[in-house]
Design a protein around this motif. Structure first.
Motif, PDB file in Angstrom:
ATOM      1  N   LYS A  26       0.883  -1.143   0.028  1.00  0.00           N
ATOM      2  CA  LYS A  26       0.001  -0.031  -0.091  1.00  0.00           C
ATOM      3  C   LYS A  26       0.845   1.363  -0.065  1.00  0.00           C
ATOM      4  O   LYS A  26       0.444   2.225  -0.816  1.00  0.00           O
ATOM      5  N   ASP A  27       1.889   1.148   0.778  1.00  0.00           N
ATOM      6  CA  ASP A  27       2.529   2.420   1.089  1.00  0.00           C
ATOM      7  C   ASP A  27       3.947   2.631  -0.155  1.00  0.00           C
ATOM      8  O   ASP A  27       4.598   3.714   0.055  1.00  0.00           O
ATOM      9  N   CYS A  28       4.208   1.378  -0.595  1.00  0.00           N
ATOM     10  CA  CYS A  28       5.408   1.827  -1.357  1.00  0.00           C
ATOM     11  C   CYS A  28       5.176   1.314  -2.836  1.00  0.00           C
ATOM     12  O   CYS A  28       4.123   0.788  -3.489  1.00  0.00           O
ATOM     13  N   ILE A  29       6.189   1.799  -3.824  1.00  0.00           N
ATOM     14  CA  ILE A  29       6.409   1.661  -5.319  1.00  0.00           C
ATOM     15  C   ILE A  29       7.437   0.548  -5.491  1.00  0.00           C
ATOM     16  O   ILE A  29       8.336   0.876  -5.027  1.00  0.00           O
ATOM     17  N   PRO A  30       7.023  -0.648  -6.261  1.00  0.00           N
ATOM     18  CA  PRO A  30       8.230  -1.650  -6.455  1.00  0.00           C
ATOM     19  C   PRO A  30       9.073  -0.858  -7.426  1.00  0.00           C
ATOM     20  O   PRO A  30       8.650  -0.489  -8.746  1.00  0.00           O
TER      21      PRO A  30
END
Length: 138
Positions: free
Chosen positions: A11-15
């Motif tokens: 939810k909080d991050c971009i891969p």
């Protein structure tokens, strides 16, 4: 056992990509260049739970990431922490810090509400970082 990224990290991050052992994520908070390494080992919550070889790889990945971020962003300091109180899955934060940032000299954890990247700002950050870090897609 198949690896699953914790839902809060999803939810909080971009891969961004992968290194040998770990996924590299970008925290979606434009206030700080903030990256997270997540070893792709299911069920691990602490560094000591990794095998000796995995620990060695993780330390090399973390040190390499910190060194490259320091150069790329001309940081005053790189904060590195594996806290895990809210998300127990082992993950290591790498936050680029400047004496001029709004949280200095305090830690950034839980200090401010995240300010998500604008679309173009995010695209630029992803392009800049992934090319410079030599990440593998996936």
């Amino acid at each position: 056992m198949t690896f699953h990224l914790h839902p809060q990290l999803e939810k909080d991050c971009i891969p961004l990509g992968k290194l040998g052992l770990s996924r590299v994520l970008l925290m979606n908070d434009s206030q700080f260049p903030w990256f997270i390494l997540v070893p792709e080992i299911e069920g691990i919550t602490e560094i000591y739970q990794l095998s000796k070889q995995q620990r060695s790889v993780l330390i090399e990945e973390s040190s390499g990431l910190a060194e490259r971020l320091n150069v790329l962003y001309k940081a005053d300091k790189i904060n590195i922490a594996a806290i895990g109180n809210l998300v127990q899955q082992l993950h290591i934060h790498h936050v680029v810090r400047y004496r001029s940032d709004k949280a200095w000299p305090s830690p950034v954890w839980g200090k401010f509400t995240a300010t998500p990247y604008a679309e173009q700002e995010l695209a630029d950050a992803i392009t800049f970082v992934t090319s410079e870090l030599g990440l593998v897609k996936g």
